[in-house]
Design an enzyme around this catalytic site. Structure first.
Site, PDB file in Angstrom:
ATOM      1  N   LYS A   1       0.837  -1.192   0.000  1.00  0.00           N
ATOM      2  CA  LYS A   1       0.000   0.000   0.000  1.00  0.00           C
ATOM      3  C   LYS A   1       0.875   1.247   0.000  1.00  0.00           C
ATOM      4  O   LYS A   1       1.770   1.392   0.825  1.00  0.00           O
ATOM      5  CB  LYS A   1      -0.902   0.010   1.238  1.00  0.00           C
ATOM      6  CG  LYS A   1      -1.828   1.227   1.302  1.00  0.00           C
ATOM      7  CD  LYS A   1      -2.808   1.105   2.438  1.00  0.00           C
ATOM      8  CE  LYS A   1      -2.315   1.633   3.740  1.00  0.00           C
ATOM      9  NZ  LYS A   1      -2.021   3.076   3.773  1.00  0.00           N
TER      10      LYS A   1
ATOM     11  N   ASP B   1      -3.532   4.412  -1.592  1.00  0.00           N
ATOM     12  CA  ASP B   1      -4.443   4.842  -0.516  1.00  0.00           C
ATOM     13  C   ASP B   1      -4.353   6.352  -0.322  1.00  0.00           C
ATOM     14  O   ASP B   1      -3.683   6.829   0.586  1.00  0.00           O
ATOM     15  CB  ASP B   1      -4.026   4.076   0.758  1.00  0.00           C
ATOM     16  CG  ASP B   1      -4.786   4.474   2.013  1.00  0.00           C
ATOM     17  OD1 ASP B   1      -5.931   4.967   1.896  1.00  0.00           O
ATOM     18  OD2 ASP B   1      -4.230   4.288   3.112  1.00  0.00           O
TER      19      ASP B   1
ATOM     20  N   LYS C   1      -7.221   8.362  -0.354  1.00  0.00           N
ATOM     21  CA  LYS C   1      -8.467   8.785   0.328  1.00  0.00           C
ATOM     22  C   LYS C   1      -8.980  10.127  -0.205  1.00  0.00           C
ATOM     23  O   LYS C   1      -9.113  11.094   0.546  1.00  0.00           O
ATOM     24  CB  LYS C   1      -8.243   8.902   1.831  1.00  0.00           C
ATOM     25  CG  LYS C   1      -7.792   7.623   2.515  1.00  0.00           C
ATOM     26  CD  LYS C   1      -7.761   7.824   4.027  1.00  0.00           C
ATOM     27  CE  LYS C   1      -7.264   6.614   4.767  1.00  0.00           C
ATOM     28  NZ  LYS C   1      -5.825   6.353   4.616  1.00  0.00           N
TER      29      LYS C   1
ATOM     30  N   THR D   1     -10.229   3.797  11.165  1.00  0.00           N
ATOM     31  CA  THR D   1     -10.037   2.862  12.281  1.00  0.00           C
ATOM     32  C   THR D   1      -9.422   3.546  13.506  1.00  0.00           C
ATOM     33  O   THR D   1      -9.368   2.964  14.575  1.00  0.00           O
ATOM     34  CB  THR D   1      -9.144   1.682  11.838  1.00  0.00           C
ATOM     35  OG1 THR D   1      -8.125   2.171  10.973  1.00  0.00           O
ATOM     36  CG2 THR D   1      -9.945   0.649  11.086  1.00  0.00           C
TER      37      THR D   1
HETATM   38  O1  C5P Z   1       0.568   0.920  11.120  1.00  0.00           O
HETATM   39  P1  C5P Z   1      -0.880   0.524  10.884  1.00  0.00           P
HETATM   40  O2  C5P Z   1      -1.061  -0.970  10.682  1.00  0.00           O
HETATM   41  O3  C5P Z   1      -1.806   1.104  11.924  1.00  0.00           O
HETATM   42  O4  C5P Z   1      -1.222   1.211   9.494  1.00  0.00           O
HETATM   43  C1  C5P Z   1      -2.491   1.191   8.932  1.00  0.00           C
HETATM   44  C2  C5P Z   1      -2.445   1.797   7.576  1.00  0.00           C
HETATM   45  O5  C5P Z   1      -3.760   1.764   7.033  1.00  0.00           O
HETATM   46  C3  C5P Z   1      -1.987   3.235   7.525  1.00  0.00           C
HETATM   47  O6  C5P Z   1      -1.236   3.382   6.328  1.00  0.00           O
HETATM   48  C4  C5P Z   1      -3.250   4.038   7.452  1.00  0.00           C
HETATM   49  O7  C5P Z   1      -3.105   5.217   6.705  1.00  0.00           O
HETATM   50  C5  C5P Z   1      -4.189   3.077   6.710  1.00  0.00           C
HETATM   51  N1  C5P Z   1      -5.622   3.235   6.970  1.00  0.00           N
HETATM   52  C6  C5P Z   1      -6.174   3.147   8.221  1.00  0.00           C
HETATM   53  N2  C5P Z   1      -7.520   3.331   8.399  1.00  0.00           N
HETATM   54  C7  C5P Z   1      -8.322   3.564   7.355  1.00  0.00           C
HETATM   55  C8  C5P Z   1      -7.773   3.635   6.067  1.00  0.00           C
HETATM   56  C9  C5P Z   1      -6.402   3.452   5.904  1.00  0.00           C
HETATM   57  O8  C5P Z   1      -5.441   2.899   9.191  1.00  0.00           O
HETATM   58  N3  C5P Z   1      -9.620   3.682   7.530  1.00  0.00           N
END
Ligand code: C5P
Length: 236
Positions: free
Chosen positions: A32, A59, A61, A122
């Site tokens: 990603k 990603d 957004k 999240t």
């Molecule tokens: O380090 P971690 O596993 O928390 O990273 C999660 C990744 O997913 C980050 O790159 C973050 O930008 C992305 N993300 C997220 N929640 C969302 C969409 C994308 O954490 N709803």
């Protein structure tokens, strides 16, 4: 696109760090590219990853007026990413325009990238959503509402937490993707994420794809951490 592999979030700011991180892996990966990397390295990072055989979730957004998102998506479609996204809060017209832009920009003979909508991040808690976004629903219902809007707009799925994956699967059908970040190998260290779960729980709850960043990228042994994530994710 190998739709099943855990997606590794390449949250690094330079190409050099990315390729150093990827070097010890000897298998095809789904990665990603988020804002941190894209804003530093620009669109060529997507081309380079694709040329080296990686599946890519871009990603970014997007969340803007429909016309702007449509034009931006037309441009992004030419980069060859497999999966892109928008914020569902931008509304149905914006999401429909995003899809139109993607379709218009996909080079002839190529498959258009899949497109999903971010529901509630999240990192958002129910209390924060109620106080700051002034949404008077449970967080679960807000996510389900956004998922319904994404489906109505013709999108291929949503980004949600594992905690909402099962309900979305019931409401929108199994073909509608549930892409879930907030994944941790052990329950505990959440960093800035609130709605977290393990790969095993993600599988049981009906995630279609998991996104894993720091649990792999900040591990002392990223290849081993990825192997553990994959084992949990693929276990029957
Ligand atoms: O380090 P971690 O596993 O928390 O990273 C999660 C990744 O997913 C980050 O790159 C973050 O930008 C992305 N993300 C997220 N929640 C969302 C969409 C994308 O954490 N709803």
């Amino acid at each position: 696109m190998n739709i099943k592999n855990p997606i590794i979030a390449l949250d690094f700011s330079t190409k050099a760090e990315v390729f150093k991180f990827l070097e010890p892996f000897d298998e095809r990966l789904f990665v990603k590219v988020g804002m941190e990397l894209y804003f530093q390295e620009g669109p060529t990072i997507v081309n380079e990853l694709k040329n080296r055989g990686y599946d890519v979730f871009l990603d970014l957004k997007l969340h803007d007026i429909p016309n702007t998102v449509k034009s931006a998506m037309r441009g992004l479609a030419s980069l060859g990413a497999d999966l892109v996204n928008v914020h569902a809060a931008g509304g149905i017209q914006m999401m429909e325009s995003a899809l139109e832009g993607l379709e218009a920009g996909t080079p002839a003979g190529q498959q258009r990238p899949l497109i999903i909508g971010v529901t509630q991040l999240t990192s958002t808690s129910e209390q924060q959503m109620k106080e700051e976004q002034q949404i008077n629903l449970s967080l679960q219902n807000s996510v389900l509402h956004y998922a319904a809007l994404c489906k109505q707009s013709g999108l291929d799925g949503v980004v949600c937490s594992v905690l909402e994956a099962a309900d979305i699967k019931n409401q929108c059908g199994d073909d509608f993707l549930r892409v879930t970040p907030g994944i941790r190998l052990h329950e505990g260290l959440g960093h800035d994420q609130i709605r977290i779960a393990t790969p095993r729980i993600a599988k049981v709850e009906g995630s279609s794809l998991i996104v894993v960043g720091r649990a792999i990228t900040q591990s002392a042994n990223p290849v081993e951490a990825y192997k553990q994530v994959k084992q949990q994710w693929e276990a029957k």
